[in-house]
Write a protein that holds these residues in place. Structure first.
Motif, mmCIF file in Angstrom:
data_model
loop_
_atom_site.group_PDB
_atom_site.id
_atom_site.type_symbol
_atom_site.label_atom_id
_atom_site.label_comp_id
_atom_site.label_asym_id
_atom_site.label_seq_id
_atom_site.Cartn_x
_atom_site.Cartn_y
_atom_site.Cartn_z
ATOM 1 N N SER B 35 0.893 -1.210 -0.091
ATOM 2 C CA SER B 35 0.035 0.048 -0.014
ATOM 3 C C SER B 35 0.805 1.321 0.050
ATOM 4 N N GLY B 36 2.065 1.366 0.388
ATOM 5 C CA GLY B 36 3.048 2.501 0.452
ATOM 6 C C GLY B 36 2.604 3.132 1.938
ATOM 7 N N ASP B 37 2.027 2.602 2.668
ATOM 8 C CA ASP B 37 1.503 3.300 4.131
ATOM 9 C C ASP B 37 2.445 2.713 4.756
ATOM 10 N N PRO B 38 3.114 3.703 5.612
ATOM 11 C CA PRO B 38 4.241 2.907 6.758
ATOM 12 C C PRO B 38 3.494 2.474 7.795
ATOM 13 N N ARG B 39 2.123 2.878 7.866
ATOM 14 C CA ARG B 39 1.600 2.217 9.280
ATOM 15 C C ARG B 39 1.130 0.902 9.097
ATOM 16 N N GLN B 40 1.557 0.052 10.366
ATOM 17 C CA GLN B 40 1.102 -1.391 10.282
ATOM 18 C C GLN B 40 0.429 -1.586 11.702
ATOM 19 N N SER B 41 -0.665 -2.366 11.429
ATOM 20 C CA SER B 41 -1.487 -2.768 12.603
ATOM 21 C C SER B 41 -0.751 -3.449 13.327
ATOM 22 N N GLY B 42 -1.111 -3.570 14.839
ATOM 23 C CA GLY B 42 -0.399 -4.263 15.820
ATOM 24 C C GLY B 42 -0.244 -5.797 15.579
ATOM 25 N N THR B 43 -1.148 -6.320 14.779
ATOM 26 C CA THR B 43 -1.337 -7.714 14.283
ATOM 27 C C THR B 43 0.134 -8.181 13.509
ATOM 28 N N HIS B 44 0.596 -7.191 12.708
ATOM 29 C CA HIS B 44 1.865 -7.377 11.937
ATOM 30 C C HIS B 44 2.911 -7.655 12.916
ATOM 31 N N PHE B 45 3.089 -7.164 14.184
ATOM 32 C CA PHE B 45 4.371 -7.535 14.870
ATOM 33 C C PHE B 45 3.918 -8.764 16.033
ATOM 34 N N MET B 46 3.006 -9.555 15.642
ATOM 35 C CA MET B 46 2.812 -10.571 16.428
ATOM 36 C C MET B 46 3.451 -12.050 15.558
ATOM 37 N N SER B 47 3.483 -12.850 16.709
ATOM 38 C CA SER B 47 4.086 -14.215 16.157
ATOM 39 C C SER B 47 2.799 -14.855 15.082
ATOM 40 N N ALA B 48 3.298 -15.468 14.268
ATOM 41 C CA ALA B 48 2.283 -16.430 13.375
ATOM 42 C C ALA B 48 1.212 -16.852 14.086
ATOM 43 N N SER B 199 11.705 -8.797 25.863
ATOM 44 C CA SER B 199 11.155 -9.842 24.934
ATOM 45 C C SER B 199 10.125 -9.099 23.898
ATOM 46 N N ALA B 200 9.620 -8.141 24.042
ATOM 47 C CA ALA B 200 8.182 -7.523 23.674
ATOM 48 C C ALA B 200 8.774 -6.763 22.227
ATOM 49 N N VAL B 201 8.205 -6.939 21.160
ATOM 50 C CA VAL B 201 8.290 -6.030 20.095
ATOM 51 C C VAL B 201 7.546 -4.784 20.218
ATOM 52 N N ILE B 202 7.943 -3.716 20.078
ATOM 53 C CA ILE B 202 7.286 -2.596 20.369
ATOM 54 C C ILE B 202 6.213 -2.257 19.153
ATOM 55 N N PRO B 203 5.112 -2.264 19.240
ATOM 56 C CA PRO B 203 4.316 -1.973 17.765
ATOM 57 C C PRO B 203 4.144 -0.399 17.714
ATOM 58 N N GLN B 204 3.414 -0.067 16.646
ATOM 59 C CA GLN B 204 2.923 1.346 16.303
ATOM 60 C C GLN B 204 1.963 1.754 17.200
ATOM 61 N N ALA B 205 1.306 0.972 18.175
ATOM 62 C CA ALA B 205 0.337 1.357 18.845
ATOM 63 C C ALA B 205 -1.017 1.925 18.179
ATOM 64 N N HIS B 206 -1.467 1.052 17.190
ATOM 65 C CA HIS B 206 -2.672 1.685 16.349
ATOM 66 C C HIS B 206 -3.732 1.040 16.882
ATOM 67 N N ALA B 207 -4.737 1.747 17.554
ATOM 68 C CA ALA B 207 -5.790 1.141 18.370
ATOM 69 C C ALA B 207 -7.208 0.533 17.339
ATOM 70 N N ASN B 208 -6.666 -0.408 16.346
ATOM 71 C CA ASN B 208 -7.821 -0.593 15.544
ATOM 72 C C ASN B 208 -8.385 -1.986 15.601
ATOM 73 N N ALA B 209 -7.994 -2.809 16.886
ATOM 74 C CA ALA B 209 -8.445 -4.103 17.126
ATOM 75 C C ALA B 209 -9.256 -4.196 18.419
ATOM 76 N N TYR B 210 -9.566 -3.081 18.976
ATOM 77 C CA TYR B 210 -9.946 -3.180 20.251
ATOM 78 C C TYR B 210 -11.714 -3.439 20.337
ATOM 79 N N PRO B 211 -12.195 -3.862 21.612
ATOM 80 C CA PRO B 211 -11.393 -4.649 22.363
ATOM 81 C C PRO B 211 -10.574 -5.894 21.899
ATOM 82 N N ILE B 212 -9.461 -6.014 22.765
ATOM 83 C CA ILE B 212 -8.578 -7.206 22.555
ATOM 84 C C ILE B 212 -8.721 -8.237 23.430
ATOM 85 N N TYR B 213 -8.566 -9.648 23.095
ATOM 86 C CA TYR B 213 -8.186 -10.802 24.089
ATOM 87 C C TYR B 213 -6.822 -10.804 24.129
ATOM 88 N N ARG B 214 -6.156 -10.352 25.173
ATOM 89 C CA ARG B 214 -4.782 -10.654 25.511
ATOM 90 C C ARG B 214 -4.506 -11.715 26.311
#
Ligand code: HEC
Ligand code: HEC
Ligand code: HEC
Lengths: 150, 269
Positions: B35-48, B199-214
């Motif tokens: 997309s050319g958009d530098p923003r990435q959802s938090g999902t992108h930073f998670m394990s498969a 051990s935590a990867v720092i995400p971009q902190a986009h709030a596009n999946a809330y509420p979340i199951y953590r």
């Protein structure tokens, strides 16, 4: 919310440690890039205690950001230089200033000031007026860092 | 209802909720390369494995709350003895796109409010039901169920003056160093995302999946719970749930993530 300060005008909180730090830094950093003398009221730093502080995620927090030669702690951060060789890169005085108040070296740094209470904002009540490490713990960490050579 | 009993009820509801589970696997959000958009959802930073858990509704633990929310939507409550459905009708149409627009200025409330607060206004006002506690299963369930109806839709924060002003105040908070560790949200999430904090990867902190199951919470949680976690992490004072500070941060995060697809309900490590 009661008593929350205007964000654009954070009032400095002053405590004893803060006042001491200001005093120390205003004399020490004017001419040098370090704090040559051990912090007042401390015994000589203890290398083993210093290592334990650096390894401790709740106390030193160092390994949240840094990696270092502490193999028993597997989850180390990568936001800051590896601490290996810190004792070669810097003198004790430089290391002490770096731990006490790294903002004096790099105002934009993400590394917290470990012996400073002023100029902070919205500190949680249980930490207010308290430094992250005590003066003695700073000396212990400095002693340990000096042993880190490549 | 006891928590365990309710979970069982939801499991049953879930088993019966076939339409809910019809399209269970949904694709990953677009990557910047596409997309050319530098923003990435938090999902992108998670394990498969965690990504797979979010993307498959049969594995996503948050779907228990969504199913609970569907039941609550249809259940009469309060002195008015009305359900959400009796006024709004089918959530699939009535609530489509709603979650993507919050926080928003509410003229009756005279302030910018979150989706949870909007739901509470209907609970207490329209249903005349007692307030739901912040982070209670019922409130999170309704929020997740309403949120789910906007899944895949782009975040579209309102552009009115009041909402924009709240987002701007949130942006200032975002950039302010706070706490004993003296760190701002921006220092971690704008300047060091992708880096590792222990051990935590720092995400971009986009709030596009809330509420979340953590996974760490073993439960569903709101965006404000997540924000308060980060504040506790830097040893800052965390404002109480619903405080204007948190609402304004939410408004800023919505603006910052505008156009990104909503992924509610998310799963996080
Ligand atoms: C939140 C992140 C963070 C934490 C926590 C942190 N540091 Fe740092 N530290 C940094 C960064 C980033 C630098 C690089 C210089 C800069 O940006 O200021 C640095 C630089 C240093 C340096 C100078 C560079 C070198 O290796 O020669 C030393 C020494 C150091 N840190 C020691 C420590 C010790 C000891 C602790 C814990 C008591 C600690 N740091 C905690 C982020 C951190
Ligand atoms: C010291 C670094 C640090 C600071 C400062 C920080 N955060 Fe975070 N934040 C993190 C990390 C790490 C995570 C992910 C945690 C995890 O996955 O377990 C996170 C997660 C988040 C998320 C969840 C993103 C998602 O994809 O679900 C949001 C939202 C967030 N932070 C907002 C904030 C706000 C607002 C502030 C300031 C009040 C803040 N953060 C301060 C490190 C930080
Ligand atoms: C007695 C009627 C009634 C009941 C019952 C009711 N609502 Fe509402 N709801 C409304 C009205 C009217 C509005 C429009 C708000 C306004 O402008 O004041 C609204 C607005 C909303 C909105 C915001 C929609 C938007 O586009 O911004 C949400 C979300 C919502 N309701 C959820 C719920 C939920 C969840 C329940 C049940 C817990 C519920 N409502 C129960 C009448 C009701």
């Amino acid at each position: 919310m009661a008593a929350r300060r205007d964000l654009s005008n954070p009032l400095p909180r002053r405590g004893l440690a803060a006042a001491l730090t200001t005093l120390l830094l205003s004399t020490a950093t004017a001419a040098t890039d370090g704090i040559p003398d051990p912090l007042p009221g401390t015994a000589p730093g203890d290398v083993e205690r210093g290592r334990a502080i650096v390894a401790n995620r709740q106390l030193g927090l160092c390994l949240l950001c840094h990696s270092g030669p502490i193999p028993e702690e597997p989850f180390q951060g990568n936001l800051a230089p590896d601490l290996t060789g810190a004792g070669e890169r810097s003198t004790a005085a430089q290391l002490r200033l770096r731990i006490v108040d790294p903002g004096r070296i790099n105002p934009a740094t993400i590394m917290p000031a470990y012996y400073k209470t002023e100029g902070l904002s919205h500190v949680a009540p249980q930490y207010r007026g308290k430094t992250i490490l005590t003066a003695q713990q700073v000396e212990d960490v400095v002693a340990y860092l000096q042993t880190l050579r490549t | 209802m006891k928590r365990a009993a309710r979970l069982v009820a939801w499991l049953c509801a879930l088993a019966g909720a076939a339409p809910l589970l019809a399209a269970v696997i949904h694709p990953s959000p677009p990557r910047p390369a596409d997309s050319g958009d530098p923003r990435q959802s938090g999902t992108h930073f998670m394990s498969a494995a965690t990504q797979a858990m979010q993307q498959d509704d049969r594995q996503n633990p948050a779907m228990l709350w969504v199913a609970g929310g569907e039941t609550l939507w249809q259940t009469a409550a309060g002195k008015a003895s009305r359900s959400c459905m009796s006024c709004h009708g089918d959530a699939k149409t009535a609530m489509r796109g709603v979650a993507a627009r919050y926080p928003a200025y509410d003229s009756k409330a005279g302030k910018v409010i979150t989706l949870a607060q909007r739901i509470e206004l209907c609970r207490q006002g329209a249903q005349q039901a007692p307030p739901l506690a912040p982070e209670s299963d019922d409130l999170l369930s309704l929020e997740a169920y309403v949120g789910m109806q906007s899944r895949g839709m782009p975040l579209a924060p309102p552009q009115d003056e009041q909402t924009r002003a709240a987002a701007e105040r949130g942006r200032l908070r975002w950039q302010q160093r706070i706490g004993q560790l003296n760190l701002s949200c921006a220092q971690c999430h704008d300047d060091h995302w992708g880096g590792k904090l222990a051990s935590a990867v720092i995400p971009q902190a986009h709030a596009n999946a809330y509420p979340i199951y953590r996974l760490e919470w073993q439960s569903l949680g709101s965006l404000q719970r997540r924000l308060r976690n980060c504040m506790n992490g830097v040893r800052a004072e965390a404002p109480p749930y619903g405080a204007m500070e948190l609402v304004e941060l939410e408004a800023w995060l919505a603006l910052r993530a505008r156009g990104m697809p909503l992924e509610t309900p998310g799963v996080r490590p």
